[in-house]
Design a protein around this motif. Structure first.
Motif, PDB file in Angstrom:
ATOM      1  N   ASP A   1       8.901   0.090   5.607  1.00 21.11           N
ATOM      2  CA  ASP A   1       8.219   1.055   6.612  1.00 21.11           C
ATOM      3  C   ASP A   1       9.110   1.021   7.757  1.00 21.11           C
ATOM      4  O   ASP A   1      10.106   0.315   8.054  1.00 21.11           O
TER       5      ASP A   1
ATOM      6  N   PHE B   1       9.757  16.178   4.741  1.00 17.68           N
ATOM      7  CA  PHE B   1       8.268  16.217   5.102  1.00 17.68           C
ATOM      8  C   PHE B   1       8.198  14.982   5.714  1.00 17.68           C
ATOM      9  O   PHE B   1       8.546  13.806   5.559  1.00 17.68           O
TER      10      PHE B   1
ATOM     11  N   TYR C   1      12.742   4.067  -1.576  1.00 19.59           N
ATOM     12  CA  TYR C   1      12.284   5.554  -1.815  1.00 19.59           C
ATOM     13  C   TYR C   1      13.216   6.325  -1.025  1.00 19.59           C
ATOM     14  O   TYR C   1      13.633   7.374  -1.371  1.00 19.59           O
TER      15      TYR C   1
ATOM     16  N   THR D   1       5.020  12.768   6.981  1.00 20.89           N
ATOM     17  CA  THR D   1       3.697  12.175   6.647  1.00 20.89           C
ATOM     18  C   THR D   1       2.711  13.413   6.741  1.00 20.89           C
ATOM     19  O   THR D   1       1.843  13.339   7.473  1.00 20.89           O
TER      20      THR D   1
ATOM     21  N   SER E   1      12.568  13.913   2.412  1.00 24.29           N
ATOM     22  CA  SER E   1      11.437  13.022   3.260  1.00 24.29           C
ATOM     23  C   SER E   1      11.935  12.742   4.525  1.00 24.29           C
ATOM     24  O   SER E   1      13.374  12.645   4.574  1.00 24.29           O
ATOM     25  N   SER E   2      11.054  12.473   5.527  1.00 27.72           N
ATOM     26  CA  SER E   2      11.621  12.060   6.791  1.00 27.72           C
ATOM     27  C   SER E   2      11.906  10.636   6.736  1.00 27.72           C
ATOM     28  O   SER E   2      12.736  10.158   7.541  1.00 27.72           O
TER      29      SER E   2
ATOM     30  N   ARG F   1       6.187   1.920   0.404  1.00 26.52           N
ATOM     31  CA  ARG F   1       6.021   0.482   0.093  1.00 26.52           C
ATOM     32  C   ARG F   1       6.076   0.468  -1.476  1.00 26.52           C
ATOM     33  O   ARG F   1       6.245  -0.973  -1.920  1.00 26.52           O
TER      34      ARG F   1
ATOM     35  N   PHE G   1      -0.612  -1.878  11.155  1.00 29.45           N
ATOM     36  CA  PHE G   1       0.514  -2.433  11.503  1.00 29.45           C
ATOM     37  C   PHE G   1       1.133  -2.397  13.008  1.00 29.45           C
ATOM     38  O   PHE G   1       0.684  -1.368  13.596  1.00 29.45           O
TER      39      PHE G   1
ATOM     40  N   ARG H   1      -3.517  12.394  -1.007  1.00 29.07           N
ATOM     41  CA  ARG H   1      -2.985  11.115  -1.936  1.00 29.07           C
ATOM     42  C   ARG H   1      -3.942  10.006  -1.564  1.00 29.07           C
ATOM     43  O   ARG H   1      -3.466   9.616  -0.386  1.00 29.07           O
TER      44      ARG H   1
ATOM     45  N   GLY I   1       5.593   7.539  -1.939  1.00 32.28           N
ATOM     46  CA  GLY I   1       5.008   6.283  -1.371  1.00 32.28           C
ATOM     47  C   GLY I   1       6.440   5.306  -1.068  1.00 32.28           C
ATOM     48  O   GLY I   1       7.210   5.343  -1.974  1.00 32.28           O
TER      49      GLY I   1
ATOM     50  N   ARG J   1       3.389   7.873  13.690  1.00 27.48           N
ATOM     51  CA  ARG J   1       3.820   8.760  12.648  1.00 27.48           C
ATOM     52  C   ARG J   1       3.786  10.106  13.141  1.00 27.48           C
ATOM     53  O   ARG J   1       2.715  10.411  14.098  1.00 27.48           O
TER      54      ARG J   1
ATOM     55  N   VAL K   1       3.123   1.299  16.150  1.00 24.55           N
ATOM     56  CA  VAL K   1       3.697   2.066  14.992  1.00 24.55           C
ATOM     57  C   VAL K   1       3.282   3.363  15.144  1.00 24.55           C
ATOM     58  O   VAL K   1       2.081   3.780  14.988  1.00 24.55           O
TER      59      VAL K   1
ATOM     60  N   ALA L   1      -2.365   6.246   4.234  1.00 20.51           N
ATOM     61  CA  ALA L   1      -3.298   5.536   4.941  1.00 20.51           C
ATOM     62  C   ALA L   1      -4.366   6.159   5.374  1.00 20.51           C
ATOM     63  O   ALA L   1      -5.470   5.505   5.349  1.00 20.51           O
TER      64      ALA L   1
ATOM     65  N   SER M   1      -5.941  -3.142   7.795  1.00 13.37           N
ATOM     66  CA  SER M   1      -4.786  -3.567   8.548  1.00 13.37           C
ATOM     67  C   SER M   1      -4.147  -2.606   9.297  1.00 13.37           C
ATOM     68  O   SER M   1      -3.496  -1.594   8.655  1.00 13.37           O
TER      69      SER M   1
HETATM   70  O1  LIG Z   1       7.221  11.120   5.953  1.00 16.12           O
HETATM   71  C1  LIG Z   1       7.545  10.660   4.816  1.00 16.12           C
HETATM   72  O2  LIG Z   1       8.281  11.053   4.366  1.00 16.12           O
HETATM   73  C2  LIG Z   1       6.596   9.979   3.937  1.00 16.12           C
HETATM   74  O3  LIG Z   1       5.368   9.924   4.437  1.00 16.12           O
HETATM   75  C3  LIG Z   1       4.423   8.837   4.057  1.00 16.12           C
HETATM   76  O4  LIG Z   1       4.930   7.527   4.228  1.00 16.12           O
HETATM   77  P1  LIG Z   1       4.021   6.918   5.374  1.00 16.12           P
HETATM   78  O5  LIG Z   1       4.605   7.846   6.662  1.00 16.12           O
HETATM   79  O6  LIG Z   1       4.506   5.495   5.299  1.00 16.12           O
HETATM   80  O7  LIG Z   1       2.682   7.032   5.483  1.00 16.12           O
HETATM   81  P2  LIG Z   1       1.377   6.428   5.078  1.00 16.12           P
HETATM   82  O8  LIG Z   1       1.681   5.335   3.772  1.00 16.12           O
HETATM   83  O9  LIG Z   1       0.169   7.047   4.990  1.00 16.12           O
HETATM   84  O10 LIG Z   1       1.250   5.307   6.337  1.00 16.12           O
HETATM   85  C4  LIG Z   1       1.330   5.984   7.781  1.00 16.12           C
HETATM   86  C5  LIG Z   1       1.087   4.957   8.603  1.00 16.12           C
HETATM   87  O11 LIG Z   1       0.326   3.762   8.601  1.00 16.12           O
HETATM   88  C6  LIG Z   1       0.902   2.541   8.493  1.00 16.12           C
HETATM   89  N1  LIG Z   1       0.145   1.493   7.700  1.00 16.12           N
HETATM   90  C7  LIG Z   1       0.118   1.741   6.406  1.00 16.12           C
HETATM   91  C8  LIG Z   1      -0.757   1.059   5.635  1.00 16.12           C
HETATM   92  C9  LIG Z   1      -1.333   0.128   5.980  1.00 16.12           C
HETATM   93  O12 LIG Z   1      -2.323  -0.808   5.752  1.00 16.12           O
HETATM   94  N2  LIG Z   1      -1.497  -0.104   7.599  1.00 16.12           N
HETATM   95  C10 LIG Z   1      -0.684   0.681   8.220  1.00 16.12           C
HETATM   96  O13 LIG Z   1      -0.874   0.442   9.676  1.00 16.12           O
HETATM   97  C11 LIG Z   1       2.232   2.665   7.970  1.00 16.12           C
HETATM   98  O14 LIG Z   1       3.152   1.579   8.911  1.00 16.12           O
HETATM   99  C12 LIG Z   1       2.645   3.958   8.714  1.00 16.12           C
HETATM  100  O15 LIG Z   1       3.076   4.015   9.921  1.00 16.12           O
HETATM  101  C13 LIG Z   1       4.115   9.266   2.565  1.00 16.12           C
HETATM  102  O16 LIG Z   1       3.499   8.329   1.766  1.00 16.12           O
HETATM  103  C14 LIG Z   1       5.817   9.164   1.737  1.00 16.12           C
HETATM  104  O17 LIG Z   1       5.590   9.588   0.372  1.00 16.12           O
HETATM  105  C15 LIG Z   1       6.541  10.507   2.499  1.00 16.12           C
HETATM  106  O18 LIG Z   1       7.582  10.683   2.024  1.00 16.12           O
END
Ligand SMILES: O=C(O)[C@H]1O[C@H](OP(=O)(O)OP(=O)(O)OC[C@H]2O[C@@H](n3ccc(=O)[nH]c3=O)[C@H](O)[C@@H]2O)[C@H](O)[C@@H](O)[C@@H]1O
Length: 585
Positions: free
Chosen positions: A370, A255, A228, A257, A203-204, A165, A285, A264, A163, A295, A293, A268, A283
């Motif tokens: 992020d 890895f 993180y 996303t 992690s990426s 955030r 972003f 988990r 995670g 992924r 944004v 998101a 929300s």
């Molecule tokens: O690639 C990785 O290494 C990471 O991928 C994920 O992190 P993240 O890409 O931030 O995944 P999410 O938390 O599912 O977020 C996905 C996207 O949704 C966006 N988001 C998240 C939450 C939200 O309320 N709104 C929103 O637009 C985030 O900015 C992000 O772009 C995992 O949670 C990390 O543990 C991992 O290491």
């Protein structure tokens, strides 16, 4: 010498008594405090869970490889998987076990997200023959004990504080797991004889503010945007040290996303689905100047293949007794999907599948760790470990939906949504192919898979959302398809017996669904019987290949298709999780 009045003596005596009482209470308080505060792995009740002949047997048994007699035992792999009750850890453990490797899991079941999901994954692993030891990677005594019991050839290190955030809220947990825990593990591995080869999850996020796309392993990783990411980057440097000094063979996997069934809840895609179904606002972003944004969302099955590829190409560590004997392998690979998708697109895929319009709020991306986008260059992983991701987000999300473990059974959506979901979903060809590759007879499966997948989808959604009427309807429809085939003159007595058996079982399923507000554990028993009936139907189907009447073949094939879809459904991981959560409610 003047005698002190006895009242003074008494007073002093009382004073010392109350002082003694006071300090005793404080002391007792401390004992009670530390007893309850001590980490789970150190508490006496937890300790008794490990050690002992039964426990050692379970560890050894789980670690024993089982290969077909043709494969070489010289290559026998005994793998310690840390974080085995986690999302990626559970999938990787199952894949290793299924191909015959010996696997022992280790997990501390921390409360970062609902541990009942980790327990449900553990049940699944137990059914596959994987034993998970409850303990922390920081517990060197436990790690040494495991290495004493088993000569692990490999460690798949997937335990971590995940995670991006959450690091703002609980920075210490990242240092504890991703740095101290990693060092603790490397320390034990370096002293082990033989030293195992290690594959671990980076992690990426290490690319941080890097803006050169796609991200290559050669790009800079010295601008982490979150704590993180910083701890994962530190892990890569620590890996370098242990490789350099002690000859440990280490492969880091970055890895991107990862999503999929048993995922988990903090991610998101997971809470978006939950909130969309609940009618809650989500929300999304966005970047500067309303930029999106994005992924590089990567499907779990692709990640599992990458993990196995890394393990299979890992060279042996070169050290012995804590001393380096020669240079050892040190690698790092991107495991992404090579096609970034904007988060808004993820939301529209979910809306389409759920047939519910999301209540969206577009917000500027908060500066809490992020990054704006991720995009993997995977050419190195393809070349070196044969990594070839094959699942696009649309397909992956459907798979996730079919076999999903989303913890959303507390959500009741109007039945109309379920009916539409079950009947009108477009099932892409690629999904059918992927799905059938997991069955006994892919070409046969292909004829019926679209229908089957729709049945899964309907059944799963019906149970997930507790709209049992729909589940009953689906069961009844399957039963009547069986009855229809019974009337076919070409059906042999042997086939009829198998079909009758299935009809009987479906009736029990129906009754079970009708008699309770939530299906009971009997349902699993019935499912297992159904599986036996399904197996004998498969046998009938094989016999039918030489049958002269093609129409009869078609009707029986249909019956088989339905039987198998239901059997697979009943066995599906989702159902186990459903029951687990239902028991809790
Ligand atoms: O690639 C990785 O290494 C990471 O991928 C994920 O992190 P993240 O890409 O931030 O995944 P999410 O938390 O599912 O977020 C996905 C996207 O949704 C966006 N988001 C998240 C939450 C939200 O309320 N709104 C929103 O637009 C985030 O900015 C992000 O772009 C995992 O949670 C990390 O543990 C991992 O290491």
């Amino acid at each position: 010498m003047v005698d002190k009045p006895s009242s003074i003596h008494r007073a002093r005596y009382h004073f010392s008594l109350s002082k003694l009482l006071f300090w005793s209470l404080v002391f007792l308080g401390f004992i009670v405090f530390f007893f309850f505060r001590s980490p789970p792995s150190a508490s006496p009740s937890r300790r008794s869970l490990r050690g002992g002949a039964g426990w050692e047997n379970s560890v050894r048994q789980s670690a024993t490889p089982r290969y077909s007699s043709s494969s070489s035992s010289a290559k026998a792999r005994r793998v310690l998987v840390t974080g085995a009750a986690g999302f990626v850890g559970a999938h990787v453990s199952i894949a290793l076990k299924r191909r015959g490797d010996g696997v022992v899991g280790l997990d501390n079941y921390n409360k970062y997200y609902d541990p009942s999901l980790k327990r449900a994954r553990t049940d699944l692993l137990r059914r596959e023959g994987v034993f998970i030891v409850e303990g922390d990677i920081n517990d060197a005594v436990l790690l040494r004990e495991l290495f004493r019991l088993v000569k692990f050839t490999h460690v798949m290190h997937l335990a971590a504080q995940a995670g991006v955030r959450y690091a703002m809220k609980n920075p210490a947990s990242y240092v504890h797991s991703n740095i101290a825990g990693l060092v603790s593990l490397f320390e034990v591995c370096k002293s082990a004889n033989p030293q195992p080869a290690i594959v671990w999850a980076s992690s990426s996020s290490v690319y941080g503010l890097n803006s050169k796309v796609p991200f290559s392993e050669k790009d800079r990783t010295d601008q982490p945007a979150s704590l993180y990411a910083a701890t994962k980057k530190a892990g890569e440097e620590i890996a370098h040290t242990y490789n350099h000094i002690y000859g440990l063979s280490i492969t880091g996997l970055r890895f991107f996303t990862v999503y999929g069934p048993w995922g988990r809840p903090d991610m998101a895609y997971f809470f978006f689905t939950k909130d969309i179904l609940k009618g809650k606002q989500i929300s999304i972003f966005e970047g500067p100047n309303h930029s999106s944004v994005a992924r590089d969302f990567t499907y779990i099955d692709d990640i599992v293949k990458g993990c196995l590829g890394a393990l299979d190409t890992a060279k042996k560590s070169t050290g012995s007794g804590g001393k380096k004997m020669g240079p050892a392998q040190l690698r790092v690979f991107n495991l992404g999907n090579t096609s970034p998708v904007p988060v808004s697109k993820l939301v529209s895929i979910l809306e389409k599948l759920l047939k519910v319009k999301a209540k969206k709020k577009i917000l500027p991306m908060p500066s809490n760790g992020d990054v704006l986008f991720t995009h993997a260059n995977i050419s190195s992983a393809t070349r070196e470990i044969g990594y070839k991701p094959s699942t696009d987000l649309q397909t992956g999300v459907i798979f996730m939906n079919v076999f999903s473990t989303l913890t959303i059974i507390d959500v009741v959506v109007p039945p109309v949504n379920i009916a539409t979901m079950a009947s009108s979903e477009e099932v892409p060809e690629k999904l059918v192919t992927e799905f059938c590759s997991k069955t006994k007879d892919p070409s046969f499966c292909h004829n019926f898979a679209k229908g089957d997948i729709q049945t899964f989808l309907g059944m799963e959604t019906a149970l997930r959302t507790k709209v049992l009427d729909t589940a009953i309807d689906i069961t009844t429809a399957s039963k009547s398809a069986f009855s229809g085939a019974l009337g076919d003159k070409q059906v042999t007595e042997k086939e009829k017996a198998a079909i009758q058996q299935c009809i009987g079982l479906y009736t029990k399923v129906e009754q079970s669904l009708q008699s309770s507000a939530s299906p009971s554990a009997d349902f699993i028993a019935i499912g297992q019987k159904l599986q036996v009936a399904g197996e004998s139907l498969w046998q009938c189907q094989m016999d039918l290949h030489s049958h002269p009447n093609h129409e009869a073949i078609a009707s029986l094939k249909m019956v088989n298709g339905l039987a198998n879809s239901f059997v697979s459904y009943v066995q599906s991981e989702f159902y186990a999780h459903y029951l687990q959560l239902n028991r809790k409610n």
